[in-house]
Design a protein around this motif. Structure first.
Motif, PDB file in Angstrom:
ATOM      1  N   ILE A   1       8.724   9.217   3.125  1.00  0.00           N
ATOM      2  CA  ILE A   1       8.343   8.162   4.076  1.00  0.00           C
ATOM      3  C   ILE A   1       7.699   6.988   3.332  1.00  0.00           C
ATOM      4  CG2 ILE A   1       6.774   7.550   5.957  1.00  0.00           C
ATOM      5  CD1 ILE A   1       7.207  10.425   7.021  1.00  0.00           C
ATOM      6  N   PHE A   2       6.700   7.302   2.519  1.00  0.00           N
ATOM      7  CA  PHE A   2       6.019   6.244   1.761  1.00  0.00           C
ATOM      8  C   PHE A   2       6.977   5.584   0.772  1.00  0.00           C
ATOM      9  CE2 PHE A   2       2.141   8.446   3.166  1.00  0.00           C
ATOM     10  CZ  PHE A   2       1.339   7.363   3.498  1.00  0.00           C
ATOM     11  N   GLY A   3       7.894   6.384   0.233  1.00  0.00           N
ATOM     12  CA  GLY A   3       8.860   5.837  -0.720  1.00  0.00           C
ATOM     13  C   GLY A   3       9.791   4.827  -0.075  1.00  0.00           C
ATOM     14  N   LEU A   4      10.346   5.157   1.081  1.00  0.00           N
ATOM     15  CA  LEU A   4      11.275   4.246   1.769  1.00  0.00           C
ATOM     16  C   LEU A   4      10.583   2.959   2.185  1.00  0.00           C
ATOM     17  CD1 LEU A   4      13.345   6.738   3.979  1.00  0.00           C
ATOM     18  CD2 LEU A   4      14.207   5.326   2.109  1.00  0.00           C
TER      19      LEU A   4
ATOM     20  N   PRO B   1       0.820  -1.225   0.000  1.00  0.00           N
ATOM     21  CA  PRO B   1       0.000   0.000   0.000  1.00  0.00           C
ATOM     22  C   PRO B   1       0.848   1.268   0.000  1.00  0.00           C
ATOM     23  CG  PRO B   1      -0.928  -1.595   1.515  1.00  0.00           C
ATOM     24  CD  PRO B   1       0.383  -2.161   1.063  1.00  0.00           C
ATOM     25  N   ALA B   2       1.964   1.253   0.738  1.00  0.00           N
ATOM     26  CA  ALA B   2       2.856   2.416   0.747  1.00  0.00           C
ATOM     27  C   ALA B   2       3.453   2.647  -0.642  1.00  0.00           C
ATOM     28  CB  ALA B   2       3.972   2.224   1.778  1.00  0.00           C
ATOM     29  N   LEU B   3       3.827   1.543  -1.319  1.00  0.00           N
ATOM     30  CA  LEU B   3       4.382   1.640  -2.670  1.00  0.00           C
ATOM     31  C   LEU B   3       3.362   2.229  -3.636  1.00  0.00           C
ATOM     32  CD1 LEU B   3       6.791   0.834  -4.570  1.00  0.00           C
ATOM     33  CD2 LEU B   3       5.578  -1.312  -4.949  1.00  0.00           C
ATOM     34  N   ILE B   4       2.119   1.787  -3.527  1.00  0.00           N
ATOM     35  CA  ILE B   4       1.051   2.269  -4.409  1.00  0.00           C
ATOM     36  C   ILE B   4       0.785   3.751  -4.186  1.00  0.00           C
ATOM     37  CG2 ILE B   4      -1.407   2.062  -4.947  1.00  0.00           C
ATOM     38  CD1 ILE B   4      -1.150  -0.941  -4.258  1.00  0.00           C
ATOM     39  N   ILE B   5       0.663   4.147  -2.918  1.00  0.00           N
ATOM     40  CA  ILE B   5       0.380   5.556  -2.603  1.00  0.00           C
ATOM     41  C   ILE B   5       1.550   6.442  -3.016  1.00  0.00           C
ATOM     42  CG2 ILE B   5       0.036   7.198  -0.714  1.00  0.00           C
ATOM     43  CD1 ILE B   5      -1.590   5.017   0.712  1.00  0.00           C
TER      44      ILE B   5
ATOM     45  N   ALA C   1     -13.287  -8.646  -0.156  1.00  0.00           N
ATOM     46  CA  ALA C   1     -12.824  -8.066  -1.420  1.00  0.00           C
ATOM     47  C   ALA C   1     -12.160  -6.703  -1.230  1.00  0.00           C
ATOM     48  CB  ALA C   1     -13.989  -7.949  -2.390  1.00  0.00           C
ATOM     49  N   VAL C   2     -12.195  -6.199   0.001  1.00  0.00           N
ATOM     50  CA  VAL C   2     -11.589  -4.900   0.292  1.00  0.00           C
ATOM     51  C   VAL C   2     -10.409  -5.113   1.226  1.00  0.00           C
ATOM     52  CG1 VAL C   2     -11.964  -2.590   1.214  1.00  0.00           C
ATOM     53  CG2 VAL C   2     -13.834  -3.781   0.047  1.00  0.00           C
ATOM     54  N   ASN C   3      -9.200  -4.927   0.709  1.00  0.00           N
ATOM     55  CA  ASN C   3      -8.007  -5.058   1.550  1.00  0.00           C
ATOM     56  C   ASN C   3      -7.162  -3.797   1.423  1.00  0.00           C
ATOM     57  OD1 ASN C   3      -6.458  -5.176  -0.801  1.00  0.00           O
ATOM     58  ND2 ASN C   3      -6.343  -7.406  -0.799  1.00  0.00           N
ATOM     59  N   PRO C   4      -6.069  -3.680   2.181  1.00  0.00           N
ATOM     60  CA  PRO C   4      -5.265  -2.450   2.157  1.00  0.00           C
ATOM     61  C   PRO C   4      -4.753  -2.052   0.772  1.00  0.00           C
ATOM     62  CG  PRO C   4      -4.692  -3.752   4.076  1.00  0.00           C
ATOM     63  CD  PRO C   4      -5.624  -4.593   3.263  1.00  0.00           C
ATOM     64  N   CYS C   5      -4.479  -3.042  -0.088  1.00  0.00           N
ATOM     65  CA  CYS C   5      -3.998  -2.712  -1.434  1.00  0.00           C
ATOM     66  C   CYS C   5      -5.096  -2.053  -2.266  1.00  0.00           C
ATOM     67  CB  CYS C   5      -3.490  -3.967  -2.135  1.00  0.00           C
ATOM     68  SG  CYS C   5      -1.974  -4.637  -1.423  1.00  0.00           S
ATOM     69  N   VAL C   6      -6.318  -2.548  -2.141  1.00  0.00           N
ATOM     70  CA  VAL C   6      -7.438  -1.937  -2.854  1.00  0.00           C
ATOM     71  C   VAL C   6      -7.689  -0.529  -2.317  1.00  0.00           C
ATOM     72  CG1 VAL C   6      -9.916  -2.068  -3.279  1.00  0.00           C
ATOM     73  CG2 VAL C   6      -8.534  -4.139  -3.395  1.00  0.00           C
ATOM     74  N   ILE C   7      -7.663  -0.396  -0.990  1.00  0.00           N
ATOM     75  CA  ILE C   7      -7.868   0.917  -0.368  1.00  0.00           C
ATOM     76  C   ILE C   7      -6.781   1.890  -0.813  1.00  0.00           C
ATOM     77  CG2 ILE C   7      -7.897   2.167   1.829  1.00  0.00           C
ATOM     78  CD1 ILE C   7      -9.101  -0.403   3.075  1.00  0.00           C
ATOM     79  N   ALA C   8      -5.528   1.404  -0.847  1.00  0.00           N
ATOM     80  CA  ALA C   8      -4.411   2.258  -1.280  1.00  0.00           C
ATOM     81  C   ALA C   8      -4.584   2.695  -2.733  1.00  0.00           C
ATOM     82  CB  ALA C   8      -3.092   1.521  -1.107  1.00  0.00           C
ATOM     83  N   ALA C   9      -5.069   1.775  -3.579  1.00  0.00           N
ATOM     84  CA  ALA C   9      -5.296   2.111  -4.989  1.00  0.00           C
ATOM     85  C   ALA C   9      -6.384   3.173  -5.119  1.00  0.00           C
ATOM     86  CB  ALA C   9      -5.664   0.862  -5.773  1.00  0.00           C
TER      87      ALA C   9
END
Length: 307
Positions: free
Chosen positions: A191-194, A47-51, A163-171
Motif C-alpha cells: 500500500i505504502f509502496g504504490l 511520507p508514504a515513500l519515506i515510510i 518545523a514539523v510536517n508530515p515528511c519529518v513525522i514520516a522520517a
C-alpha cells in the motif's frame, strides 16, 4: 552506471517537467491546482515513500550508520548556514535579497528532485537514509530561514509547529521502525509502496507547472543569482565530496551528502519569502534557474565524483 545512463535518467525527469509545463499552459493545471498537488505530495505521497523505504529496508545498513547519518545531517545544515553567510559576504550581496541568496544555497529540492534522482540511482531503499539525513531541513527552514528573511524587522516570529510536517513525522516513524526492527504485514508495504511511487511523476509535473508561471524577463535581470547557482550546483558539491572523504569511509553516505548539495534550490523558499519578505519573484527565479541548470550539472557531478 555510465554517463549515458545518468543523462537518460535526467532526460526522463526533464521530459516529465516539460510535460507539466505544457499542461499548465493548456490550463489543466493552474496556481490553485499546483497548491493542491503540492499539498498532496508533501502530506501524502512523499511520507508514504519515506515510510515504505523503511519497511523494505535492507539489513545491510546498520543502526550505527543511521545514527551517523542523522548526526551528519545536523552537521550538513550547520555547514550550509556558515557557507551561505560566507558567500554573500565575499560577493557583497547585501540588502533585502541577501537572505534569499543564502536560502538558495541552504535549501535544496530534496523532495521533488532529490528523491526521484536518488531512487533512480540507488533504488527506493536509499530514500530512508536520505530522509534521515534531512530531518534538520524544516528546523533550519523555519528558524534560520525566518530570521534571515525578516532580518532588520521587528517582531520576528518563529512557530515550532511550522518545523514539523508530515515528511519529518514520516522520517521519524521510519527511524523508529528501523531502530526497533518493527515488522508489518506485506500488504502495508504494498500500500505504502504504490502510493509512494506516485511521488516521482507528480513531483516532476508540479515543477514543470510551477516553472510555467515564471516571468521570462525576470530571468536575465540579476547576475548574482547566476553566481549563486554556479557555486551551489558545481562548486559546493566538490567541496562537500572532498570534506566527506576526509571524515567518513562510506561511499554511499558520501554520495548522499554530495547529491544533497548538488540539488537545485527547493521551491519551499518561495513560501518562506512570500510570507516574510514579499519578494517571492526573486526566489522564484532562483528556483527556476537552478532547476534548469541542474539537468546538466547533476549528471556531471554524478559522473565525475560518484561513478
Amino acid at each position: 552506471m555510465n554517463i549515458v545512463e545518468i543523462f537518460t535518467i535526467m532526460i526522463v525527469l526533464f521530459s516529465m517537467i516539460l510535460l507539466g509545463y505544457f499542461i499548465n499552459k493548456l490550463k489543466i493545471l493552474d496556481k490553485n491546482t499546483n497548491n493542491k498537488l503540492s499539498e498532496l505530495i508533501l502530506k501524502i505521497t512523499t511520507p508514504a515513500l519515506i515510510i515504505n523505504s523503511a519497511l523494505g529496508q535492507s539489513p545491510s545498513i546498520s543502526r550505527k550508520e543511521i545514527i551517523t547519518i542523522l548526526l551528519l545531517g545536523i552537521g550538513l545544515y550547520l555547514f550550509l548556514i556558515v557557507f551561505g553567510r560566507l558567500i554573500v559576504t565575499v560577493f557583497q550581496m547585501k540588502g533585502e535579497n541577501s537572505g534569499i541568496y543564502q536560502l538558495m544555497i541552504i535549501i535544496a529540492n530534496t523532495g521533488f528532485i532529490g528523491y526521484p534522482v536518488l531512487s533512480a540511482l540507488y533504488g527506493n531503499s536509499s530514500i530512508f537514509p536520505f530522509s534521515i539525513l534531512h530531518i534538520p531541513f524544516n528546523v533550519v527552514l523555519f528558524s534560520y530561514g525566518i530570521y534571515i528573511t525578516q532580518k532588520g524587522k521587528e517582531n520576528i516570529k518563529f512557530d515550532i509547529k511550522s518545523a514539523v510536517n508530515p515528511c519529518v513525522i514520516a522520517a521519524l516513524i521510519s527511524l523508529l521502525i528501523f531502530l526497533l526492527e518493527i515488522r508489518v504485514p506485506e500488504i502495508f508495504n504494498r500500500i505504502f509502496g504504490l502510493i509512494g511511487e506516485t511521488t516521482i511523476p507528480l513531483s516532476m509535473l508540479l515543477i514543470g507547472s510551477f516553472l510555467a508561471s515564471i516571468n521570462i524577463k525576470d530571468i536575465f535581470i540579476d547576475f548574482k543569482i547566476y553566481i549563486i547557482s554556479i557555486i551551489k550546483l558545481l562548486v559546493l558539491p566538490f567541496i562537500m565530496y572532498f570534506l566527506s572523504k576526509l571524515i567518513i569511509d562510506n561511499n554511499l553516505i558520501i554520495a548522499y551528502l554530495t547529491l544533497s548539495v548538488a540539488l537545485p534550490t527547493g521551491p519551499s523558499i518561495m513560501i518562506m519569502v512570500n510570507q516574510y519578505s514579499k519578494n517571492e519573484d526573486k526566489a522564484a527565479v532562483g528556483v527556476f534557474i537552478t532547476t534548469i541548470l541542474s539537468i546538466v550539472t547533476i549528471p556531471l557531478i554524478i559522473y565525475i565524483l560518484l561513478v
